[in-house]
Design a protein around this motif. Sequence first.
Motif, PDB file in Angstrom:
ATOM      1  N   GLY A  31       0.790  -1.220   0.000  1.00 52.09           N
ATOM      2  CA  GLY A  31       0.000   0.000   0.000  1.00 52.09           C
ATOM      3  C   GLY A  31       0.819   1.264   0.000  1.00 52.09           C
ATOM      4  N   SER A  32       2.145   1.163   0.090  1.00 52.61           N
ATOM      5  CA  SER A  32       2.985   2.347   0.212  1.00 52.61           C
ATOM      6  C   SER A  32       4.068   2.338  -0.848  1.00 52.61           C
ATOM      7  CB  SER A  32       3.620   2.399   1.601  1.00 52.61           C
ATOM      8  OG  SER A  32       4.647   3.356   1.653  1.00 52.61           O
ATOM      9  N   LYS A  33       4.007   3.311  -1.759  1.00 44.30           N
ATOM     10  CA  LYS A  33       5.021   3.391  -2.809  1.00 44.30           C
ATOM     11  C   LYS A  33       6.396   3.656  -2.215  1.00 44.30           C
ATOM     12  CE  LYS A  33       5.405   7.043  -5.407  1.00 44.30           C
ATOM     13  NZ  LYS A  33       5.221   8.094  -6.427  1.00 44.30           N
ATOM     14  N   GLU A  34       6.450   4.462  -1.159  1.00 47.17           N
ATOM     15  CA  GLU A  34       7.726   4.823  -0.555  1.00 47.17           C
ATOM     16  C   GLU A  34       8.427   3.601   0.039  1.00 47.17           C
ATOM     17  OE1 GLU A  34       4.892   6.551  -0.266  1.00 47.17           O
ATOM     18  OE2 GLU A  34       5.597   8.159  -1.580  1.00 47.17           O
ATOM     19  N   SER A  35       7.696   2.778   0.789  1.00 45.97           N
ATOM     20  CA  SER A  35       8.310   1.583   1.373  1.00 45.97           C
ATOM     21  C   SER A  35       8.631   0.549   0.308  1.00 45.97           C
ATOM     22  CB  SER A  35       7.391   0.977   2.433  1.00 45.97           C
ATOM     23  OG  SER A  35       6.130   0.657   1.888  1.00 45.97           O
ATOM     24  N   LEU A  36       7.826   0.499  -0.737  1.00 46.94           N
ATOM     25  CA  LEU A  36       8.054  -0.469  -1.801  1.00 46.94           C
ATOM     26  C   LEU A  36       9.361  -0.209  -2.540  1.00 46.94           C
ATOM     27  CD1 LEU A  36       4.450  -0.724  -3.257  1.00 46.94           C
ATOM     28  CD2 LEU A  36       5.830  -2.670  -2.530  1.00 46.94           C
TER      29      LEU A  36
ATOM     30  N   VAL B  72       2.443   6.264 -29.993  1.00 49.83           N
ATOM     31  CA  VAL B  72       2.684   5.418 -28.834  1.00 49.83           C
ATOM     32  C   VAL B  72       1.542   5.604 -27.845  1.00 49.83           C
ATOM     33  CG1 VAL B  72       4.083   7.197 -27.674  1.00 49.83           C
ATOM     34  CG2 VAL B  72       4.356   4.776 -27.039  1.00 49.83           C
ATOM     35  N   ALA B  73       1.125   4.500 -27.230  1.00 47.05           N
ATOM     36  CA  ALA B  73       0.084   4.530 -26.198  1.00 47.05           C
ATOM     37  C   ALA B  73       0.767   4.598 -24.841  1.00 47.05           C
ATOM     38  CB  ALA B  73      -0.792   3.290 -26.299  1.00 47.05           C
ATOM     39  N   VAL B  74       0.357   5.568 -24.016  1.00 46.95           N
ATOM     40  CA  VAL B  74       1.034   5.821 -22.735  1.00 46.95           C
ATOM     41  C   VAL B  74       0.007   5.982 -21.624  1.00 46.95           C
ATOM     42  CG1 VAL B  74       2.725   7.246 -21.518  1.00 46.95           C
ATOM     43  CG2 VAL B  74       2.784   7.118 -24.008  1.00 46.95           C
ATOM     44  N   ARG B  75       0.321   5.444 -20.449  1.00 50.03           N
ATOM     45  CA  ARG B  75      -0.504   5.726 -19.274  1.00 50.03           C
ATOM     46  C   ARG B  75       0.332   5.693 -18.004  1.00 50.03           C
ATOM     47  NH1 ARG B  75      -3.595   2.568 -15.588  1.00 50.03           N
ATOM     48  NH2 ARG B  75      -3.081   0.351 -15.492  1.00 50.03           N
ATOM     49  N   MET B  76      -0.202   6.299 -16.945  1.00 49.29           N
ATOM     50  CA  MET B  76       0.411   6.294 -15.627  1.00 49.29           C
ATOM     51  C   MET B  76      -0.510   5.510 -14.699  1.00 49.29           C
ATOM     52  SD  MET B  76       1.350   9.471 -13.069  1.00 49.29           S
ATOM     53  CE  MET B  76       2.160  10.400 -14.371  1.00 49.29           C
ATOM     54  N   PRO B  77      -0.129   4.286 -14.311  1.00 48.78           N
ATOM     55  CA  PRO B  77      -1.028   3.457 -13.504  1.00 48.78           C
ATOM     56  C   PRO B  77      -1.206   4.007 -12.092  1.00 48.78           C
ATOM     57  CG  PRO B  77       1.116   2.423 -13.719  1.00 48.78           C
ATOM     58  CD  PRO B  77       1.135   3.612 -14.620  1.00 48.78           C
ATOM     59  N   ASP B  78      -2.349   3.706 -11.505  1.00 49.05           N
ATOM     60  CA  ASP B  78      -2.665   4.168 -10.152  1.00 49.05           C
ATOM     61  C   ASP B  78      -2.541   2.999  -9.180  1.00 49.05           C
ATOM     62  OD1 ASP B  78      -3.449   5.667  -8.014  1.00 49.05           O
ATOM     63  OD2 ASP B  78      -5.572   5.730  -8.553  1.00 49.05           O
ATOM     64  N   HIS B  79      -1.316   2.517  -9.026  1.00 50.08           N
ATOM     65  CA  HIS B  79      -1.068   1.395  -8.124  1.00 50.08           C
ATOM     66  C   HIS B  79       0.332   1.548  -7.564  1.00 50.08           C
ATOM     67  CE1 HIS B  79      -0.633  -2.651  -6.518  1.00 50.08           C
ATOM     68  NE2 HIS B  79      -1.907  -2.876  -6.770  1.00 50.08           N
ATOM     69  N   PRO B  80       0.498   1.462  -6.243  1.00 50.92           N
ATOM     70  CA  PRO B  80       1.820   1.705  -5.662  1.00 50.92           C
ATOM     71  C   PRO B  80       2.895   0.729  -6.130  1.00 50.92           C
ATOM     72  CG  PRO B  80       0.285   0.842  -4.012  1.00 50.92           C
ATOM     73  CD  PRO B  80      -0.523   1.209  -5.210  1.00 50.92           C
ATOM     74  N   VAL B  81       2.530  -0.538  -6.352  1.00 52.10           N
ATOM     75  CA  VAL B  81       3.516  -1.509  -6.820  1.00 52.10           C
ATOM     76  C   VAL B  81       3.999  -1.140  -8.213  1.00 52.10           C
ATOM     77  CG1 VAL B  81       3.905  -3.918  -7.461  1.00 52.10           C
ATOM     78  CG2 VAL B  81       2.608  -3.379  -5.388  1.00 52.10           C
ATOM     79  N   ALA B  82       3.071  -0.832  -9.103  1.00 48.94           N
ATOM     80  CA  ALA B  82       3.436  -0.475 -10.469  1.00 48.94           C
ATOM     81  C   ALA B  82       4.300   0.779 -10.499  1.00 48.94           C
ATOM     82  CB  ALA B  82       2.171  -0.275 -11.307  1.00 48.94           C
ATOM     83  N   LEU B  83       3.892   1.808  -9.769  1.00 48.33           N
ATOM     84  CA  LEU B  83       4.635   3.068  -9.771  1.00 48.33           C
ATOM     85  C   LEU B  83       6.027   2.897  -9.178  1.00 48.33           C
ATOM     86  CD1 LEU B  83       1.768   5.509  -8.743  1.00 48.33           C
ATOM     87  CD2 LEU B  83       2.848   5.323 -10.986  1.00 48.33           C
TER      88      LEU B  83
END
Length: 372
Positions: free
Chosen positions: A18-23, A131-142
């Motif tokens: 749940g935490s991008k920083e800790s991941l 090119v197809a581009v997106r920014m996912p909304d998931h801490p693991v992915a980011l």
Amino acid sequence: MSGTRETRIWKLPPGLSGSKESLRNSAEILGAAEVLQRGGLVAFPTETVYGLGANGLDAHAVAGIFAAKGRPADNPLILHIATLADLDQVVARLPAQAAHLAHIFWPGPLTLVLPKTENVPMITTGGLGTVAVRMPDHPVALALIEVTGVPLAAPSANTSGRPSPTEAAHVAADLLGKIDIILDGGSTGIGVESTVVDCTGASPVILRPGGVSKEALEQAIGGTVEVAPHLIAAEEFSEGPVRSPGMKYNHYAPKAPALLVEGQPPDIFEQLTSLAVELQAEGEIVGLMVSQEMVRYWQERAIDTGKWQIMCMGSRRNLEEIAANIYRGLRDLDNTNATRILLEGVPTSGLGLAIMNRLTKAAGHRVVGDGN
């Protein structure tokens, strides 16, 4: 055919995902990023479905995605980024309207089709200049994208044509032995892929419906958003270049032949019941993916459903619930002995457009009943 790679499955600790920083400092993300930097393949969760990631700027690594999935080479991939600054590597020009949509919906389930830079290999774009581009909304992915340091090409982490994966177990069922790592971050939330919008013309055009509705897009830009003709009549795009994932090839199909039934209650309930009874009488083992309202209809009429394989996808009044469950339901039906499958259609407003797009493809465009 079994693969030759040793696939490692790394389950992320419950609080960590749940935490991008800790991941970013976790052994799992650091190890997966190292594999990606070496040209390997890593499956990871996003808010939509699990993606199969590779370095999107490395043609050899991207070729591994196509090989692992058995994906047609002209079917373009989506590049996943972690910050708006990452766009400079992959996008040659960002129109004002596209920038506005990115500002509103990123991170989130919206993919923008834009002119590409020379950094992006043609294999990533299916031979196109966009090119197809997106920014996912998931801490693991980011976290994974940030630590890897490059945009990740990441279609759904499944065998091409199969239902998309919303759990790590779905990825393993299709790709074990074909990829390097599966990052298990639990079930995904939205359950259908991102909306793909072509932003290269005068006005946005939806190439694939998904997690952001047409209505939400129109509200964001204060005007009309067009829908590509293939979403209305699939045969119109049977030839020619594939401008977006999900445009041309069959997807999401269960193993048994499926039929989609359209309509509104109570007509759709009556037709589904009649078809199930007829198929059973013909000796078929009937599987159904239906709503809570359909199940209640059977219960209230004391209809014997004991020999049917039934998967409930949620309430017709909660399309978010249905979207989150359709791929799981299709895969669960594959684990039964069903020889014929019936799918219940839903209204096409809001998220319903994406749901019906997936169900129609799952049924191989075999559709009966009155449209919504």
